[in-house]
Design an enzyme around this catalytic site. Structure first.
Site, PDB file in Angstrom:
ATOM      1  N   ARG A  25       0.820  -1.223   0.000  1.00  0.00           N
ATOM      2  CA  ARG A  25       0.000   0.000   0.000  1.00  0.00           C
ATOM      3  C   ARG A  25       0.853   1.272   0.000  1.00  0.00           C
ATOM      4  NH1 ARG A  25      -5.398  -0.311   0.615  1.00  0.00           N
ATOM      5  NH2 ARG A  25      -6.176  -2.410   0.485  1.00  0.00           N
ATOM      6  N   ARG A  29      -2.534   6.613   0.075  1.00  0.00           N
ATOM      7  CA  ARG A  29      -2.768   6.641   1.514  1.00  0.00           C
ATOM      8  C   ARG A  29      -1.953   7.655   2.283  1.00  0.00           C
ATOM      9  NH1 ARG A  29      -4.081   0.865   4.079  1.00  0.00           N
ATOM     10  NH2 ARG A  29      -6.280   1.056   3.728  1.00  0.00           N
ATOM     11  N   ARG A  38      -5.406  12.099  -6.576  1.00  0.00           N
ATOM     12  CA  ARG A  38      -6.720  11.472  -6.416  1.00  0.00           C
ATOM     13  C   ARG A  38      -7.841  12.498  -6.546  1.00  0.00           C
ATOM     14  NH1 ARG A  38     -10.975   9.591  -3.850  1.00  0.00           N
ATOM     15  NH2 ARG A  38     -11.179   7.521  -2.916  1.00  0.00           N
ATOM     16  N   ASP A  75      -6.694  -2.003  -7.918  1.00  0.00           N
ATOM     17  CA  ASP A  75      -7.294  -2.663  -6.761  1.00  0.00           C
ATOM     18  C   ASP A  75      -7.573  -4.117  -7.112  1.00  0.00           C
ATOM     19  OD1 ASP A  75      -8.363  -1.605  -3.990  1.00  0.00           O
ATOM     20  OD2 ASP A  75      -9.611  -3.271  -4.613  1.00  0.00           O
ATOM     21  N   TYR A 151     -15.408 -11.226  -1.108  1.00  0.00           N
ATOM     22  CA  TYR A 151     -16.125  -9.971  -1.378  1.00  0.00           C
ATOM     23  C   TYR A 151     -17.342 -10.197  -2.269  1.00  0.00           C
ATOM     24  CZ  TYR A 151     -12.407  -7.197   0.738  1.00  0.00           C
ATOM     25  OH  TYR A 151     -11.535  -6.636   1.631  1.00  0.00           O
TER      26      TYR A 151
END
Ligand code: CP3
Length: 339
Positions: A25, A29, A38, A75, A151
């Protein structure tokens, strides 16, 4: 070919002059630069689907943090979407699927994804390779079939993934059909990532730890193994199965080069279980980066001493947390590079 190919050499078991480091990651972030990029996209999904923006944030940690590899910004949930199960990323909450998998019909409706469905990732990889200009290798990735299934059945994150596990107990046949379709899609996808320039591949099995040993072998490792068999002949493969230390001896038999470890296992024990045939990656607790610099330095030293400098890639035991201080993260990276 690369100015810095330490990570590829470490993955293959070749000699290195210092330990390579990257952080799960790392793209996103913690970097203000990430947040600025972003903000140019409408939402997370539009961001992931924009190759120029995705390539830009892929390269940021190489420039800013000095890591020894880039990981393509994307992702794991792009595969379910490409198979016909769209999701939303809800701010401060996580992913949400409006439709979930419950029946044979739902599985029949899923497509086996191919490279064309994920062309935006392929374009992002090509742009990132141009931007990196052979400074460091680029890591491609995918979720493990079980983690993706979790998921797709549950519909969102969960502490227990009990709905997804219920599927194993009530509909094992359907679960295998679903895992089969995800595996096929993932192999197509990863082959396309490699063709576009990904130099190594990591498989993230983030929810390995909610399964027992027997279920893990039957519903997860079996499919990870098929992916390794298809991809390892092309580029080095890393398998990171979070909280799956119970399965390390089984993972040692995979056709992969590197095994990622979380912080719950100590390096010496992992090395004894896995043997000398694999490179190990990990495994500092990301929360350690909340400590002061003196403790961070001590952790870096202890970790590298415990793993040894060869057949080792330094990393955390899971991804960075969004509120970690960028300067401390950089300090940790510099400590490892200085050892
Ligand atoms: O490692 C990297 O820097 C590359 C990019 C990357 C992202 N997600 C970007 C992202 C990678 C490798 C992933 C993998 C991923 N995605 C995993 C496996 C790794 C792990 O952490 O266990 C999982 C389980 C997901 C699913 C996912 N994506 C969740 C649960 C969430 C929401 C909560 C969270 O972790 O932030 C995401 C969103 C996401 N994916 C963000 C980023 C940078 C945060 C979105 C934002 O910018 O607000």
């Amino acid at each position: 070919m690369y100015q810095n190919d330490l990570i590829l050499r470490a993955a293959k078991g070749d000699n290195v002059e210092r330990v390579p480091i990257w952080l799960m990651r790392q793209a996103g972030r913690i970097l203000p630069e990430y947040k600025a990029t972003r903000a140019r996209a409408k939402n997370f999904i539009e961001f992931v689907k924009n190759p120029e923006l995705a390539a830009e944030v892929t390269i940021q940690p190489v420039d800013i943090l000095g890591v020894d590899a880039a990981i393509i910004f994307s992702d794991i949930l792009v595969i379910p979407e490409a198979m016909g199960l769209p999701y939303q990323m809800i701010e401060a909450k996580g992913p949400n699927f409006e439709k979930t998998i419950k029946s044979q019909n739902d599985i029949n409706d899923l497509r086996i994804a191919d490279a064309g469905d994920l062309d935006y990732v392929i374009q992002a990889i090509k742009l990132a390779k141009i931007g990196l200009n052979n400074r460091v290798p680029l890591i491609g990735f995918a979720g493990a079939p079980w983690t993706l299934m979790a998921y797709m059945v549950e519909g969102s994150g969960s502490k227990t993934f009990s709905q997804a596990k219920k599927f194993f107990y009530q509909e094992p046949e359907l679960a295998h059909q679903l895992l089969e379709k995800i595996t096929q899609s993932t192999i197509n996808y990863l082959k396309a990532q490699v063709a576009a320039g990904a130099d190594m591949i990591q498989i993230f099995d983030s929810w390995a730890g909610v399964l027992g040993h027997e279920q893990y072998l039957e519903f997860s490792l079996k499919y990870i193994s098929q992916i390794c068999d298809a991809i390892e002949p092309l580029v080095p493969v890393t398998v990171f199965a979070k909280d799956a230390h119970f399965a390390l001896a089984d993972m040692a038999k995979l056709n992969c080069n590197t095994i990622g470890l979380d912080w719950t296992i100590n390096p010496q024990d992992a090395r004894i279980i896995i043997g000398n045939g694999k490179t190990l990656q990990g495994n500092a607790d990301p929360c350690m980066l909340y400590a002061d610099e003196k403790s961070i330095e001590a952790t870096a030293r202890k970790m590298v001493n415990a793993f040894g400098k060869q057949r080792y890639i330094a990393n955390l035991g899971h991804g960075l947390y969004p509120d970690l201080d960028k300067n401390k993260v950089k300090f940790f990276i510099d400590c490892v590079k200085g050892l």
